[in-house]
Structure formats: C-alpha cells, structure tokens
Design a protein around this motif. Structure first.
Motif, PDB file in Angstrom:
ATOM      1  N   ARG A 147      -0.548  12.142 -44.764  1.00 21.51           N
ATOM      2  CA  ARG A 147       0.857  12.440 -44.441  1.00 21.51           C
ATOM      3  C   ARG A 147       0.976  13.750 -43.651  1.00 21.51           C
ATOM      4  O   ARG A 147       1.802  13.863 -42.740  1.00 21.51           O
ATOM      5  N   VAL A 148       0.168  14.742 -44.028  1.00 26.31           N
ATOM      6  CA  VAL A 148       0.170  15.994 -43.272  1.00 26.31           C
ATOM      7  C   VAL A 148      -0.196  15.736 -41.814  1.00 26.31           C
ATOM      8  O   VAL A 148       0.456  16.232 -40.884  1.00 26.31           O
ATOM      9  N   TRP A 149      -1.256  14.937 -41.607  1.00 27.09           N
ATOM     10  CA  TRP A 149      -1.665  14.617 -40.238  1.00 27.09           C
ATOM     11  C   TRP A 149      -0.557  13.875 -39.503  1.00 27.09           C
ATOM     12  O   TRP A 149      -0.293  14.144 -38.315  1.00 27.09           O
ATOM     13  N   PHE A 150       0.132  12.966 -40.169  1.00 32.75           N
ATOM     14  CA  PHE A 150       1.228  12.214 -39.555  1.00 32.75           C
ATOM     15  C   PHE A 150       2.301  13.169 -39.032  1.00 32.75           C
ATOM     16  O   PHE A 150       2.729  13.080 -37.878  1.00 32.75           O
ATOM     17  N   TRP A 151       2.735  14.109 -39.903  1.00 26.97           N
ATOM     18  CA  TRP A 151       3.810  15.018 -39.500  1.00 26.97           C
ATOM     19  C   TRP A 151       3.338  16.018 -38.453  1.00 26.97           C
ATOM     20  O   TRP A 151       4.102  16.354 -37.526  1.00 26.97           O
ATOM     21  N   VAL A 152       2.116  16.512 -38.553  1.00 28.72           N
ATOM     22  CA  VAL A 152       1.597  17.423 -37.526  1.00 28.72           C
ATOM     23  C   VAL A 152       1.580  16.734 -36.172  1.00 28.72           C
ATOM     24  O   VAL A 152       1.995  17.330 -35.150  1.00 28.72           O
ATOM     25  N   ARG A 153       1.156  15.503 -36.160  1.00 27.05           N
ATOM     26  CA  ARG A 153       1.063  14.782 -34.887  1.00 27.05           C
ATOM     27  C   ARG A 153       2.427  14.563 -34.255  1.00 27.05           C
ATOM     28  O   ARG A 153       2.642  14.891 -33.089  1.00 27.05           O
ATOM     29  N   TRP A 154       3.365  14.022 -35.031  1.00 34.52           N
ATOM     30  CA  TRP A 154       4.636  13.620 -34.441  1.00 34.52           C
ATOM     31  C   TRP A 154       5.589  14.793 -34.256  1.00 34.52           C
ATOM     32  O   TRP A 154       6.317  14.845 -33.249  1.00 34.52           O
ATOM     33  N   LEU A 155       5.599  15.764 -35.158  1.00 38.94           N
ATOM     34  CA  LEU A 155       6.439  16.944 -34.951  1.00 38.94           C
ATOM     35  C   LEU A 155       5.873  17.808 -33.828  1.00 38.94           C
ATOM     36  O   LEU A 155       6.643  18.394 -33.043  1.00 38.94           O
ATOM     37  N   GLY A 156       4.550  17.871 -33.755  1.00 37.74           N
ATOM     38  CA  GLY A 156       3.937  18.603 -32.647  1.00 37.74           C
ATOM     39  C   GLY A 156       4.268  17.973 -31.309  1.00 37.74           C
ATOM     40  O   GLY A 156       4.576  18.671 -30.334  1.00 37.74           O
ATOM     41  N   ALA A 157       4.224  16.630 -31.254  1.00 38.72           N
ATOM     42  CA  ALA A 157       4.562  15.940 -30.010  1.00 38.72           C
ATOM     43  C   ALA A 157       6.028  16.147 -29.644  1.00 38.72           C
ATOM     44  O   ALA A 157       6.374  16.336 -28.468  1.00 38.72           O
ATOM     45  N   ALA A 158       6.907  16.154 -30.667  1.00 32.18           N
ATOM     46  CA  ALA A 158       8.329  16.379 -30.418  1.00 32.18           C
ATOM     47  C   ALA A 158       8.566  17.787 -29.885  1.00 32.18           C
ATOM     48  O   ALA A 158       9.382  18.000 -28.967  1.00 32.18           O
ATOM     49  N   ALA A 159       7.862  18.789 -30.442  1.00 30.91           N
ATOM     50  CA  ALA A 159       8.012  20.163 -29.977  1.00 30.91           C
ATOM     51  C   ALA A 159       7.537  20.316 -28.530  1.00 30.91           C
ATOM     52  O   ALA A 159       8.183  20.987 -27.712  1.00 30.91           O
ATOM     53  N   ILE A 160       6.414  19.688 -28.211  1.00 29.26           N
ATOM     54  CA  ILE A 160       5.900  19.741 -26.840  1.00 29.26           C
ATOM     55  C   ILE A 160       6.883  19.059 -25.891  1.00 29.26           C
ATOM     56  O   ILE A 160       7.172  19.562 -24.791  1.00 29.26           O
ATOM     57  N   GLY A 161       7.416  17.904 -26.313  1.00 28.91           N
ATOM     58  CA  GLY A 161       8.395  17.209 -25.481  1.00 28.91           C
ATOM     59  C   GLY A 161       9.650  18.021 -25.259  1.00 28.91           C
ATOM     60  O   GLY A 161      10.210  18.031 -24.155  1.00 28.91           O
ATOM     61  N   TRP A 162      10.104  18.720 -26.291  1.00 27.20           N
ATOM     62  CA  TRP A 162      11.323  19.531 -26.195  1.00 27.20           C
ATOM     63  C   TRP A 162      11.153  20.698 -25.213  1.00 27.20           C
ATOM     64  O   TRP A 162      12.049  21.014 -24.433  1.00 27.20           O
TER      65      TRP A 162
END
Length: 294
Positions: free
Chosen positions: A7-22
């Motif tokens: 779950r940690v990896w899931f959130w790191v991946r998708w929140l990190g991608a969202a931050a980069i996209g933003w």
C-alpha cells in the motif's frame, strides 16, 4: 506487514505521479505513473543476450511477454496484494467434509498471499480441495525463517486431507520450500509434489542489485543457495522471457521435470493457462515426468 508495504508503494507511486503532473504538466505525470512498466522494456530486451543460444527468446515473444507482464504486475501489485489480502481466505474443511487433496500456495519475494487470489477463487470451486496460502514474513528477512510457517501450513493440510499437499511456489517461494525441506524433510518423511514457477534454484544475477537479506541469499551461485537440498519430486516451470530469473535455466535444475513456457514473463507465469493445466494434472495425480516445451 507485506500488504502495508504494498500500500505504501501504491500511494508513493500515484501521489508522486500526481505531484509531478501538477508541477510539470500532466504528460510528465503520466510518464511518472507508468515508469515501472516502461522500465521493464530494457530488462526484457537484455534477455536476448543473457539467454543467448538455443534458449534465446525471439523479439516477438519478448514483446508479447512484456505486454502480458504489464497487465499481470498492475493487477497483482496495484490491486490484489495491497488491497485484497484477505479477499480469499484459506479453505480448510473438516475431515468429515471429504477433502481429499491439499494445496499449499507459496508466494515470492516482496509479495503476500493475495498473489494467489485468482488461484484460490478457482480452487474453491473444486470439490474436495483444501488450500492454504500463507504470507511469508518478515518481507525482507531470512528465507530460513519461512520454514516454520510453511511447516504449520503443511500440517494443517495433512490434518484436513490425510495426505501431503501439492505445493505450488512462485519465484522465491520455491527456494523457501527447499529451506523448509532441509529443516523438516528428514526421517523418511513423504516427499510432496512440488511445482515451482520461475524459481531461481541456482540464484539469479538480478539479486545482486538488492540489499535485502533474502535477496542476498538468492544471489547467483552463492554459498547459501548451493547448500540447499534438491526437492525429490519437483516440476520446474521456466520461461526464457523471465526478467527476474537470470539466466533463465536456473529455474530448471537438474533432476527436475522441466517445462518451458514461451512468451510470458515472471509474474505472468501464475496467470498463464498452460501453467494452470500443468497444476491440474499434478492435482489429479497424473505423471509430469516428461520434460517438454509448451
């Protein structure tokens, strides 16, 4: 613990991608979200050289294996293992209910029992079959420590069925079963039928990139893995498109009944219908003694 790590990896991946996209644009965010599937491409390409010679996979097979692996890893590591760990509970009917076959499902490195959810759902529909799928913890501890929970699972299945289970292992799970057999297989104990899927029986070159204790135990031809005993009744499924087991033939040790399956990657082995068919043959008690290419 294993599910929490997923779950940690899931959130790191998708929140990190969202931050980069933003901050940099949603195109870059999309690239960041899919960096792992894209990073698999060179690891598949290098297999043409690592498994060169008679076992070299064709480019079309590698591309097909990569596409299947993307789907398999996203479903397993992005959905089942982080969020569906208890969706398919173990099935241990009382002896009076007539369970005649037992199946022990053993996952691999950095995984948990939900790796086998699809298999468990299908096994639940088969009358007379008991099954157990433990999560091996700690996730990055010694493989030797997994012997005790595996023995507990074996004892549960023997109590439910009156016989040794068929043991199906993916990746490191097969090495863990060999460590279990070293510890508990003496005194004339009946040897189980074991099926390994992409297990680095002789270690893998890729393990040198990980500092985890159990990964170090799986380094290519290291002393620890060379000291493990062979499994007396082993069916070894391997693929030349395995991006984790390098070289691929380490998954098919001498003395095993080896079955080659083409155009499928490491995680994809567990969802391949050819593998399921081999398992069903073993469960029915038929012989798998003739090595062949599928």
């Amino acid at each position: 613990m294993n599910a929490r790590l997923q779950r940690v990896w899931f959130w790191v991946r998708w929140l990190g991608a969202a931050a980069i996209g933003w901050h940099f644009g949603w195109g870059w965010g999309l690239v960041a979200a899919w960096v792992y599937p894209l990073s698999l491409l060179p690891s598949f390409a290098v297999l043409r050289w690592i498994n060169r010679g008679a076992h070299a996979p064709r480019w079309g097979e590698l591309l097909q294996a990569w596409a299947r692996e993307v789907v398999a890893t996203e479903m397993s590591f992005g959905w089942r293992q982080p969020w569906r760990t208890r969706a398919e509970p173990d099935h241990l009917p009382e002896p009076a209910q007539g369970a005649t076959h037992g199946v022990l499902l053993v996952h691999g490195f950095s995984c948990n029992r939900a790796f086998w959810n699809v298999w468990m759902a299908r096994l639940r529909q088969q009358p007379g079959v008991a099954f157990v799928a433990p999560s091996l913890e700690p996730a990055f501890g010694s493989i030797d420590a997994y012997a005790e929970p595996l023995e507990q699972a074996v004892q549960q299945l023997v109590a439910a069925t009156g016989r040794m289970p068929v043991i199906v292992c993916h990746s490191m799970g097969g090495v863990a079963v060999r460590a279990w057999w070293r510890r508990y297989g003496g005194d004339g104990r009946e040897a189980p039928q074991v099926i390994t899927l992409g297990t680095p029986h002789g270690g893998t070159l890729l393990a040198a990139l990980s500092p985890a204790y159990n990964a170090r135990q799986m380094r290519w031809q290291c002393d620890w893995i060379r000291a493990l005993p062979p499994l007396p009744r082993l069916t070894a499924v391997w693929t030349p498109c395995d991006q984790m087991v390098m070289p691929a033939l380490t998954a098919a040790p001498a003395g095993s009944s080896a079955h080659r399956i083409d155009a499928v990657g490491h995680v994809g082995l567990v969802s391949d219908p050819r593998v399921w068919a081999l398992f069903q043959t073993a469960l029915a008690g038929s012989s798998l003694s003739t090595p062949r290419r599928i």
